[in-house]
Design an enzyme around this catalytic site. Structure first.
Site, PDB file in Angstrom:
ATOM      1  N   ASP A  38       0.219  -7.584   1.467  1.00 43.36           N
ATOM      2  CA  ASP A  38       0.707  -6.211   1.631  1.00 43.36           C
ATOM      3  C   ASP A  38       2.231  -6.150   1.657  1.00 43.36           C
ATOM      4  O   ASP A  38       2.808  -5.345   2.384  1.00 43.36           O
ATOM      5  CB  ASP A  38       0.120  -5.575   2.894  1.00 43.36           C
ATOM      6  CG  ASP A  38       0.160  -4.050   2.823  1.00 43.36           C
ATOM      7  OD1 ASP A  38       0.271  -3.507   1.713  1.00 43.36           O
ATOM      8  OD2 ASP A  38       0.100  -3.405   3.891  1.00 43.36           O
ATOM      9  N   GLY A  50       3.106   6.729   8.292  1.00 46.90           N
ATOM     10  CA  GLY A  50       4.457   6.886   7.770  1.00 46.90           C
ATOM     11  C   GLY A  50       5.378   5.759   8.176  1.00 46.90           C
ATOM     12  O   GLY A  50       6.426   5.545   7.571  1.00 46.90           O
ATOM     13  N   ASN A  51       4.994   5.009   9.226  1.00 48.33           N
ATOM     14  CA  ASN A  51       5.791   3.866   9.691  1.00 48.33           C
ATOM     15  C   ASN A  51       5.630   2.641   8.793  1.00 48.33           C
ATOM     16  O   ASN A  51       6.414   1.696   8.887  1.00 48.33           O
ATOM     17  CB  ASN A  51       5.391   3.459  11.110  1.00 48.33           C
ATOM     18  CG  ASN A  51       6.278   4.082  12.175  1.00 48.33           C
ATOM     19  OD1 ASN A  51       5.783   4.751  13.070  1.00 48.33           O
ATOM     20  ND2 ASN A  51       7.579   3.880  12.079  1.00 48.33           N
ATOM     21  N   SER A  52       4.587   2.620   7.956  1.00 50.14           N
ATOM     22  CA  SER A  52       4.333   1.448   7.134  1.00 50.14           C
ATOM     23  C   SER A  52       5.547   1.107   6.285  1.00 50.14           C
ATOM     24  O   SER A  52       6.118   1.958   5.621  1.00 50.14           O
ATOM     25  CB  SER A  52       3.140   1.697   6.207  1.00 50.14           C
ATOM     26  OG  SER A  52       1.941   1.438   6.859  1.00 50.14           O
ATOM     27  N   GLY A  82      -8.605 -26.763  -3.491  1.00 49.06           N
ATOM     28  CA  GLY A  82      -9.664 -27.127  -4.421  1.00 49.06           C
ATOM     29  C   GLY A  82     -10.951 -27.543  -3.734  1.00 49.06           C
ATOM     30  O   GLY A  82     -11.524 -28.587  -4.055  1.00 49.06           O
ATOM     31  N   HIS A  96       0.812  -1.216   0.000  1.00 54.94           N
ATOM     32  CA  HIS A  96       0.000   0.000   0.000  1.00 54.94           C
ATOM     33  C   HIS A  96       0.847   1.270   0.000  1.00 54.94           C
ATOM     34  O   HIS A  96       0.355   2.346  -0.313  1.00 54.94           O
ATOM     35  CB  HIS A  96      -1.002   0.001   1.173  1.00 54.94           C
ATOM     36  CG  HIS A  96      -0.386   0.199   2.527  1.00 54.94           C
ATOM     37  ND1 HIS A  96      -0.297  -0.810   3.454  1.00 54.94           N
ATOM     38  CD2 HIS A  96       0.166   1.276   3.107  1.00 54.94           C
ATOM     39  CE1 HIS A  96       0.269  -0.342   4.560  1.00 54.94           C
ATOM     40  NE2 HIS A  96       0.559   0.919   4.369  1.00 54.94           N
ATOM     41  N   THR A 134       3.096  -2.621   9.474  1.00 58.32           N
ATOM     42  CA  THR A 134       2.078  -2.430   8.439  1.00 58.32           C
ATOM     43  C   THR A 134       0.822  -1.727   8.909  1.00 58.32           C
ATOM     44  O   THR A 134       0.149  -1.084   8.115  1.00 58.32           O
ATOM     45  CB  THR A 134       1.697  -3.788   7.807  1.00 58.32           C
ATOM     46  OG1 THR A 134       0.919  -3.560   6.640  1.00 58.32           O
ATOM     47  CG2 THR A 134       0.908  -4.656   8.769  1.00 58.32           C
ATOM     48  N   ALA A 135       0.450  -1.815  10.173  1.00 52.70           N
ATOM     49  CA  ALA A 135      -0.850  -1.274  10.576  1.00 52.70           C
ATOM     50  C   ALA A 135      -0.888  -0.986  12.059  1.00 52.70           C
ATOM     51  O   ALA A 135      -0.120  -1.542  12.834  1.00 52.70           O
ATOM     52  CB  ALA A 135      -1.966  -2.265  10.217  1.00 52.70           C
TER      53      ALA A 135
END
Length: 477
Positions: A156, A228-230, A290, A126, A246-247
């Site tokens: 991500d 901004g840390n992502s 499957g 992202h 990430t979050a």
């Protein structure tokens, strides 16, 4: 027809450093806006501590961080967008093209150098999604253009390469060895103010079930992770990379600040995705069992002789698939996979999506109330199907699985990946990015199920699609 519930914007701040993104709100938000690019500072921010307190040397993270911070970079993205006073109305945009202006959106995130020789940098998908230009600023102040290697939206993870000498890379630790209570340190570029360090502990491992965030196996930490840390680094006290930040969670939104609920992609997962991106020309090839399944509710649990209402009951087994080869049957209840507890169909899908092609899977199932273990090997999952393979009335269209973030938000079905101009599919009303949620050809939840539903082609074919927030039934001529 019942209107499909509008996808609400999540409060899970998952795009620290990505473009201003509108996502799904249901107590979580992903992703959030990055800080303006003008706020960049080059100097790392690390608190200064006294060397001695009460005659005793004070423990400090500074020696470890001196080795870590050169490997953490700022990621700067630019995206060119055309803005018209008529919004997205195609007729007026064509009539008055002179009123359309180009605008450049800029945002900031973080990244981690993981291979100094090759110049590989890991970050979040992202952070760089939709970017026309990506540059990386090193801790020593050098700014370099980054080349896109590949990315995987469903986990991500994104990989870039920078052409530079004298790089410092972080060694990748075994994240599976992390325990709740282990100390960790987050390094990144929050709010674009410059490289910043925060510390905390591991609050949980193997965290999943966060809506709108794709396949999940997060490390949870109380180390502050802010916009901004992502893409930044989560390291252990040895200075080894254990996760990619990430979050974070805040029910009041990402800009309200940190409340100690941060999430990072473990290096075990990031390493696997990075290897696939390098080996498969920038894409990830997933394995599939499957089969299709549904949740076990109280009524089903009683009917199937289960002591509790949990697990994923198999509703369809695709011929020629891994599950069929292993002897899985409709009505089997999957309770665990490779020892990992499976509470519902989403947990089973999440587990499956994190496995590579060729992975051996041991399934703990209940059949007629009796325990049974079945072993299978995941087979390659097709990335898309061409309409002509399914039905001539779909000629010109191709279909792909939904992004996992949409599945986590409650959607099921397949996405129209492309529609050729002038094709039969276009004449029938199909458009790129339509979501096919139902069909009179048969029941389905995902791409394999959609393919299987055309085993016997119906005399009249109707697709129910979702376009934006509107539903429509299209008759395929």
């Amino acid at each position: 027809m019942r209107p499909l519930p509008t996808l609400l914007t999540l409060s899970l701040a998952a795009a620290f450093g990505g473009f201003a993104a509108t996502a799904i709100r249901d107590g979580l938000e992903a992703p959030a806006q990055a800080a303006p690019a003008s706020a960049v500072a080059a100097t790392p921010t690390v608190a200064t501590l006294p060397a001695v307190v009460g005659g005793q040397p004070l423990p400090s993270l500074a020696p470890m961080l001196a080795k870590v911070t050169p490997a953490v970079v700022s990621v700067h993205t630019k995206q060119r967008v055309n803005v018209s006073p008529f919004g997205s109305d195609p007729m007026f945009r064509r009539m008055f093209p002179e009123l359309t202006q180009e605008r450049i959106n800029e945002s900031l995130g973080s990244g981690v150098i993981v291979d100094a020789k090759q110049g590989f940098v890991l970050t979040n998908h992202h952070v760089i999604e939709g970017a026309d230009e990506v540059s990386v600023t090193l801790a020593d102040g050098r700014t370099l253009k980054a080349d896109f290697v590949g990315s995987d939206p469903d986990t991500d993870v994104a990989l870039m390469r920078i052409p530079a000498q004298g790089l410092t890379a972080l060694p990748l630790a075994d994240s599976s060895a992390l325990r709740v209570g282990d100390f960790v340190v987050a390094v990144g570029n929050p709010f674009g103010i410059g490289q910043t360090v925060t510390s905390g502990i591991v609050s949980a491992v193997g965290r999943s079930g966060l809506r709108g965030l794709g396949f999940q196996n997060f490390i949870q930490t109380d180390a502050s992770i802010n916009p901004g840390n992502s893409g930044g680094a989560l390291v252990n006290l040895n200075g080894e990379l254990v996760g990619i930040n990430t979050a974070s969670f805040n029910p009041r939104g990402s800009m309200a600040g940190n409340i100690g609920l941060g999430f990072a992609i473990p290096t075990s997962l990031a390493r696997n995705i990075m290897g696939q991106l390098i080996a498969n020309n920038g894409v990830v090839i997933r394995g599939t069992m499957g089969l299709e399944s549904q949740d076990v509710d109280a009524r089903l649990a009683q009917a199937l002789g289960l002591p509790e209402a949990r697990g994923a009951v198999v509703t369809q087994v695709f011929s020629g698939g891994a599950a069929a080869a292993a002897g899985v049957k409709v009505g089997d209840v999957i309770l665990a996979a490779n020892g990992e507890r499976i509470d519902d169909r989403d947990a089973l899908r999440n587990f499956e999506g994190l496995q590579s092609v060729g992975s051996r899977i041991a399934l703990d199932v209940r059949r007629d109330g009796k325990p049974l273990t079945l072993t299978t090997t995941l087979r390659e999952q097709p990335r898309s199907y061409v309409g002509t393979e399914l039905d001539p009335r779909l000629t010109g269209a191709s279909f792909a699985d939904l992004p996992e973030r949409l599945r986590q938000a409650g959607l099921s079905g397949v996405m129209v990946d492309s529609v050729a101009r002038g094709s039969r599919a276009e004449a029938n009303g199909l458009r790129k990015d339509d979501v096919v949620i139902a069909s009179n050809a048969g029941n389905f939840e995902d791409l394999p199920g959609f393919r299987a539903s055309f085993t016997q082609r119906p005399a009249q074919l109707v697709l129910r699609i979702l376009r934006g927030n509107r539903r429509a039934d299209l008759l395929m001529q």
